[in-house]
Motif scaffolding. Structure first.
Motif, PDB file in Angstrom:
ATOM      1  N   PRO A  38     -65.667  -6.471-137.749  1.00  0.00           N
ATOM      2  CA  PRO A  38     -64.401  -6.288-138.468  1.00  0.00           C
ATOM      3  C   PRO A  38     -63.651  -5.071-137.937  1.00  0.00           C
ATOM      4  CG  PRO A  38     -66.251  -5.540-139.802  1.00  0.00           C
ATOM      5  CD  PRO A  38     -66.835  -6.224-138.606  1.00  0.00           C
ATOM      6  N   VAL A  39     -62.345  -5.067-138.105  1.00  0.00           N
ATOM      7  CA  VAL A  39     -61.539  -3.937-137.670  1.00  0.00           C
ATOM      8  C   VAL A  39     -61.673  -2.825-138.702  1.00  0.00           C
ATOM      9  CG1 VAL A  39     -59.229  -3.169-137.039  1.00  0.00           C
ATOM     10  CG2 VAL A  39     -59.923  -5.520-136.577  1.00  0.00           C
ATOM     11  N   ALA A  40     -62.233  -1.699-138.302  1.00  0.00           N
ATOM     12  CA  ALA A  40     -62.471  -0.608-139.253  1.00  0.00           C
ATOM     13  C   ALA A  40     -61.195   0.173-139.540  1.00  0.00           C
ATOM     14  CB  ALA A  40     -63.549   0.325-138.712  1.00  0.00           C
ATOM     15  N   ALA A  41     -60.460   0.491-138.488  1.00  0.00           N
ATOM     16  CA  ALA A  41     -59.226   1.270-138.651  1.00  0.00           C
ATOM     17  C   ALA A  41     -58.257   0.935-137.521  1.00  0.00           C
ATOM     18  CB  ALA A  41     -59.533   2.765-138.656  1.00  0.00           C
ATOM     19  N   ILE A  42     -56.988   0.985-137.838  1.00  0.00           N
ATOM     20  CA  ILE A  42     -55.946   0.739-136.846  1.00  0.00           C
ATOM     21  C   ILE A  42     -54.982   1.913-136.870  1.00  0.00           C
ATOM     22  CG2 ILE A  42     -54.058  -0.778-136.129  1.00  0.00           C
ATOM     23  CD1 ILE A  42     -55.443  -3.038-137.680  1.00  0.00           C
ATOM     24  N   VAL A  43     -54.823   2.565-135.722  1.00  0.00           N
ATOM     25  CA  VAL A  43     -53.886   3.684-135.620  1.00  0.00           C
ATOM     26  C   VAL A  43     -52.558   3.139-135.107  1.00  0.00           C
ATOM     27  CG1 VAL A  43     -53.402   5.941-134.610  1.00  0.00           C
ATOM     28  CG2 VAL A  43     -55.760   5.292-135.144  1.00  0.00           C
ATOM     29  N   VAL A  44     -51.534   3.230-135.951  1.00  0.00           N
ATOM     30  CA  VAL A  44     -50.215   2.687-135.626  1.00  0.00           C
ATOM     31  C   VAL A  44     -49.310   3.811-135.113  1.00  0.00           C
ATOM     32  CG1 VAL A  44     -48.145   1.578-136.546  1.00  0.00           C
ATOM     33  CG2 VAL A  44     -50.408   0.841-137.323  1.00  0.00           C
ATOM     34  N   GLY A  45     -48.834   3.679-133.898  1.00  0.00           N
ATOM     35  CA  GLY A  45     -47.887   4.639-133.346  1.00  0.00           C
ATOM     36  C   GLY A  45     -46.472   4.273-133.742  1.00  0.00           C
ATOM     37  N   LEU A  46     -45.685   5.265-134.173  1.00  0.00           N
ATOM     38  CA  LEU A  46     -44.324   4.981-134.619  1.00  0.00           C
ATOM     39  C   LEU A  46     -43.416   6.192-134.442  1.00  0.00           C
ATOM     40  CD1 LEU A  46     -43.884   5.273-138.454  1.00  0.00           C
ATOM     41  CD2 LEU A  46     -45.933   6.074-137.322  1.00  0.00           C
ATOM     42  N   ASP A  47     -42.131   5.910-134.481  1.00  0.00           N
ATOM     43  CA  ASP A  47     -41.092   6.938-134.550  1.00  0.00           C
ATOM     44  C   ASP A  47     -40.812   7.101-136.043  1.00  0.00           C
ATOM     45  OD1 ASP A  47     -38.775   8.399-134.656  1.00  0.00           O
ATOM     46  OD2 ASP A  47     -37.532   6.956-133.589  1.00  0.00           O
ATOM     47  N   ASP A  48     -41.150   8.248-136.616  1.00  0.00           N
ATOM     48  CA  ASP A  48     -41.018   8.419-138.071  1.00  0.00           C
ATOM     49  C   ASP A  48     -39.613   8.832-138.505  1.00  0.00           C
ATOM     50  OD1 ASP A  48     -41.079  10.992-137.117  1.00  0.00           O
ATOM     51  OD2 ASP A  48     -42.537  11.749-138.570  1.00  0.00           O
TER      52      ASP A  48
END
Length: 268
Positions: A38-48
């Protein structure tokens, strides 16, 4: 008798050895079939600083359409979603260096980006609109000749303008900004003549300040938004695609769209 016994022992031993050699070992024998982790964590890159897709509210909390969409996808995947603001101009480097796992923030699908990034199917349609001040004499693309036009550095607005070679060549300057908020401030202050920006962003801002800005009828083309992963991260991409498809089908994506845009603009 001893001789016969010895010969018999040798025959039996040889048969046993042949049987052992002839049997192929099956490493999976007796073991359960492997189940994808399973996917434990996903780091999402973004312009905040990209409202309404992803930005900080008055409490400095990250909010937005893509924030909600990614959060819902994470819940369905049983994964913790961690949002990481990045320099949007260096997004491919952030992704491929594994500082982030996903780019999910109004990321336009382009042929050039597809060489470096693996994309989901489009989930939103967007246009590159031209914003001017309400009192600006600029009415058409042709009126941009000799003018200073702003764009966000690293955005697809740059490519959209450059594709229109005649207009791009006529500009006095295509000025790049770190974010659209600063560019809009410069537009309002008269330091820019026009701003080319994603429609979802431009209309979000202009509706908040009625009478100050105007959107031209002409634009620099239609494009699609997608979620991006590393080219070799096919397993995560498959899971994200399946989840997005389910969210479109069951109406949850439409509900998030209505929350932020007042209507369902999800691309089916």
């Amino acid at each position: 008798m001893k001789k016969k016994t010895a010969v018999l022992s040798i025959v039996l031993l040889s048969a046993a050895l042949l049987a052992a050699c002839g049997k192929k070992e099956n490493p999976a024998e007796g073991k359960a079939a492997a189940v994808p982790a399973p996917v434990a964590a996903i780091v999402v890159g973004l312009d905040d600083n990209f409202p309404p897709m992803g930005f900080r509210d008055e409490k400095n909390t990250l909010v937005g359409f893509d924030i909600d969409l990614a959060g819902e996808a994470g819940k369905r995947l049983g994964a913790e979603v961690k949002f990481k603001p990045i320099d949007w101009n260096a997004k491919e480097a952030e992704l491929n260096s594994k500082r982030v796992d996903v780019l999910w923030n109004g990321l336009t699908i382009t042929e050039a980006r597809k060489e470096k990034i693996l994309f989901t199917t489009p989930y939103l349609e967007n246009r590159q609109i031209i914003v001017v001040t309400d009192k600006s004499p600029v009415k058409t693309k042709a009126d941009l000749a000799g003018k200073v036009v702003g764009v966000q550095d690293g955005s697809s607005a740059i490519e959209a303008v450059e594709k229109d070679a005649a207009t791009a060549k006529s500009l006095k300057e295509l000025k790049k900004f770190g974010d659209n908020v600063t560019a809009l401030m410069d537009l309002g202050a008269g330091r820019l003549d026009a701003l080319v920006v994603d429609e979802v962003v431009g209309r979000y801002y202009t509706t908040k300040k009625p009478g100050e800005y105007r959107v031209l009828d002409e634009n620099f083309g239609t494009e699609d938004y997608g979620v991006g992963t590393r080219k070799d991260d096919t397993e995560l991409m498959a899971k994200l695609q399946k989840t997005l498809d389910e969210m479109k089908k069951d109406g949850s994506a439409a509900a998030i769209s209505t929350k932020w845009f007042g209507k369902d603009i999800i691309k089916k």
